[in-house]
Design a protein around this motif. Structure first.
Motif, mmCIF file in Angstrom:
data_model
loop_
_atom_site.group_PDB
_atom_site.id
_atom_site.type_symbol
_atom_site.label_atom_id
_atom_site.label_comp_id
_atom_site.label_asym_id
_atom_site.label_seq_id
_atom_site.Cartn_x
_atom_site.Cartn_y
_atom_site.Cartn_z
ATOM 1 N N LEU A 110 4.412 -66.400 25.466
ATOM 2 C CA LEU A 110 4.833 -67.505 24.600
ATOM 3 C C LEU A 110 3.799 -68.626 24.609
ATOM 4 O O LEU A 110 3.469 -69.197 23.565
ATOM 5 N N VAL A 111 3.271 -68.944 25.787
ATOM 6 C CA VAL A 111 2.239 -69.980 25.885
ATOM 7 C C VAL A 111 1.013 -69.587 25.064
ATOM 8 O O VAL A 111 0.420 -70.409 24.358
ATOM 9 N N SER A 112 0.622 -68.318 25.127
ATOM 10 C CA SER A 112 -0.553 -67.871 24.369
ATOM 11 C C SER A 112 -0.302 -67.926 22.867
ATOM 12 O O SER A 112 -1.214 -68.198 22.092
ATOM 13 N N VAL A 113 0.945 -67.693 22.454
ATOM 14 C CA VAL A 113 1.268 -67.701 21.020
ATOM 15 C C VAL A 113 1.227 -69.121 20.463
ATOM 16 O O VAL A 113 0.727 -69.353 19.362
ATOM 17 N N VAL A 114 1.753 -70.101 21.215
ATOM 18 C CA VAL A 114 1.839 -71.472 20.688
ATOM 19 C C VAL A 114 0.580 -72.286 20.961
ATOM 20 O O VAL A 114 0.467 -73.423 20.497
#
Length: 609
Positions: free
Chosen positions: A255-259
């Protein structure tokens, strides 16, 4: 003559048969660009394609015999010069030419009827480390089954006015918002903003309910960008199907990499719930409450380590039957009801679904009980802008904070513990008169607050109130640092386009030119975002010249939550006694710094000499 005629006829017939097998000479195939290509070569004995499918090897042999013999020996005709099916040596016959044998085709069994989605056999699981950038198929999307459940129940659709939020706690502000996914299709966020939407929590990722793959939501990028552009605060969530702590950490990292690279104002949320499909991988009944909480906490820890704030999404049934309520730190309550009777604490409430202008179909409606105006910025302080030396001409007066008077936070910040290094002593100026009724001699910050007030570094929230537990913004902190340095004159611009207030504009320009601060982007500084403890330590570290450090932060139990850009700064600050930990052996790097903490750290920094 008759013999020569028959020989000639046989030769022509054989040539015709060969042409039928290899393709008509001179024929051409049309290419996609309108040009023509020569016919493809066909190996000797290879069957020619015909309508209805390729013939079998036996059919080829039969057709070859018929095609060769028919011109030579029509039905009812005899010839005394040669036997049927043979030629003299100067005629090529298919019987004597080597051919490539063609295996007969085996019958293809009919395809089984495709089962319904709900009855589909489980797909072979792909390792969780494999991220799938394609769109998640509907049968693997946990949200699909949840939406089907909503559709099959009585609708609770309406508008915000149809719901009754809980009573506001002291200093809370109520906001209206939505949570969305690709199932809302393309959203007109400008229209949604005009309709009263103040915040949105956007699904950005999910784990397949059957396969365990990690997917991106099909509309996450446009929703994050367009909602922010419309002036709506945004958060992000992942629909989890984690069954282990390891998978929860994978989901947090994903999720961190996506946002990454998007403006995130609100927490990253762990939507942890099982689905209704029979082949689901997450079955809460098979997990203990401790395991469930370990999974939730692992996600939150990983997100906070990356510099974001975390939150759990859950409903009363899951909380009461599968989780440990006392261990939930921050909750987005999912309770479809006109008024929730849930007695635990929660910061967000998903109350039902309704219709909003600009959003196709129905959408989940939410309320946010914002505590003391908190806004969670992304941390991107690891980029230092080029340094420039402004003129040291001092300004004679200091600028006040904004005229509004925020009240103290409802929960006071913990008292600092005995520091790792003895902190420098902060002494209040002699003969200073204490005007603040909320700063008493028994408080640990008494001398630090009066020192900062006496130096003109900080002012009160009113004539008699200081607000020690209220938090400071980035703009306010940089203004304090600027005053602490004598407010040197500045030239040029910082490059930031969001510096709306005069009281911090020169300060931010000075700090930017000297490499003390950087923005979230090249043009956004975020002056109204709350400053965190690690951001404060980083600014002081840079003001000290970013000296080399040694050691680590391993004595603090939350050392993993320290963002990489601030590790050296916090090691330095702890070693100098500028920053101390708390009674529970934590350093709380991502927590907003209170005004009392800011005065204490600035006072200790100034006392270093």
């Amino acid at each position: 003559m008759k013999t020569s005629y028959l020989k000639m006829r046989a030769i022509l017939s054989a040539a015709l048969a060969l042409a039928l097998l290899t393709g008509i000479p001179g024929a051409a195939l049309a290419d996609g660009d309108g040009s023509t290509l020569p016919p493809p070569a066909v190996e000797e004995g290879e069957p020619l394609p015909e309508s209805g499918g390729l013939p079998t090897g036996e059919q080829v042999q039969e057709q070859t015999q018929e095609q060769v013999q028919e011109p030579l020996q029509p039905e009812g005709e005899t010839n005394e010069y040669f036997e049927p099916g043979t030629f003299e040596q100067d005629v090529i016959t298919p019987e004597t030419e080597p051919t490539i044998p063609v295996e007969p085709e085996t019958a293809v069994p009919p395809l089984p009827e495709e089962p319904a989605v709900a009855a589909m056999e489980p797909v072979v699981a792909v390792p969780a480390e494999t991220y799938d950038d394609s769109q998640c198929p509907q049968w693997d999307d946990p949200l699909y089954y949840k939406l089907q459940g909503q559709i099959s129940t009585v609708s609770l659709a309406g508008s915000f006015e149809g719901f009754k939020p809980r009573a506001l706690a002291a200093n809370e502000v109520l906001h209206k918002g939505v949570d969305v996914s690709e199932y809302q299709s393309t959203i007109n966020w400008t229209s949604a903003k005009k309709a009263g939407v103040e915040f949105a929590i956007i699904r950005c990722a999910l784990r397949g309910s059957t396969t365990g793959k990690l997917y991106k939501d099909g509309h996450f990028a446009e929703n994050l960008a367009n909602a922010h552009a419309a002036g709506i605060k945004v958060g992000a969530y992942i629909f989890s199907q984690a069954t282990t702590v390891k998978e929860a950490r994978e989901e947090a990292d994903y999720l961190v990499s996506v946002v990454k690279g998007y403006n995130i104002d609100l927490p990253l949320v762990f939507d942890f719930e099982e689905t209704s499909n029979s082949d689901r991988r997450l079955k809460m009944k098979d997990l203990s409450s401790k395991t469930m909480m370990d999974i939730c906490n692992a996600f939150c820890e990983e997100v906070e380590k990356a510099g974001y704030q975390s939150m759990l999404y859950s409903n009363p049934s899951t909380i009461n039957n599968h989780l440990i309520r006392s261990q939930i730190k921050r909750l987005w309550l999912a309770h479809y009801a006109t008024k929730s009777d849930y007695t635990g604490s929660y910061e967000y409430w998903q109350c039902g679904y309704g219709t909003i202008e600009g959003i196709p179909g129905t959408v989940d409606l939410d309320f946010w009980f914002e505590p003391n105006g908190v806004s969670v910025p992304p941390l991107n302080e690891n980029v230092v802008k080029p340094s420039a030396s402004p003129s040291p001409t001092p300004k004679p007066t200091s600028s006040p904070e904004p005229g509004s008077t925020p009240a103290p936070s409802p929960t006071p910040s913990p008292e600092p513990e005995t520091p790792v290094s003895t902190p420098p002593t902060v002494v209040a100026p002699e003969n200073i008169v204490n005007p603040f009724t909320d700063v008493t001699t028994s408080k640990w910050y008494y001398n630090s607050v009066l020192w900062a007030y006496g130096k003109g570094v900080i002012n009160g929230l009113s004539a008699t109130s200081f607000g020690p537990n209220a938090t400071a913004t980035r703009g306010q902190l940089v203004a304090m640092l600027y005053r602490l340095q004598g407010q040197p004159a500045v030239t040029g611009s910082s490059g930031f386009t969001d510096l709306a207030e005069d009281y911090y504009r020169d300060a931010v320009t000075w700090a930017s030119h000297n490499g003390i601060v950087s923005g979230f982007t090249e043009t956004l500084f975020g002056p109204n975002n709350k400053v965190t403890r690690e951001q404060l330590a980083t600014m002081l570290y840079r003001m000290a010249g970013s000296p080399s450090v040694s050691g680590d932060l391993s004595r603090f139990t939350d050392a993993r939550a320290v963002h990489s850009y601030s590790v050296s700064a916090l090691i330095w600050a702890v070693g100098k006694g500028v920053v101390t930990g708390y009674d529970d052996d934590t350093i709380k790097p991502a927590e907003p710094a209170t005004r009392a903490e800011v005065c204490t750290m600035l006072g200790r920094f100034a006392s270093l000499g």
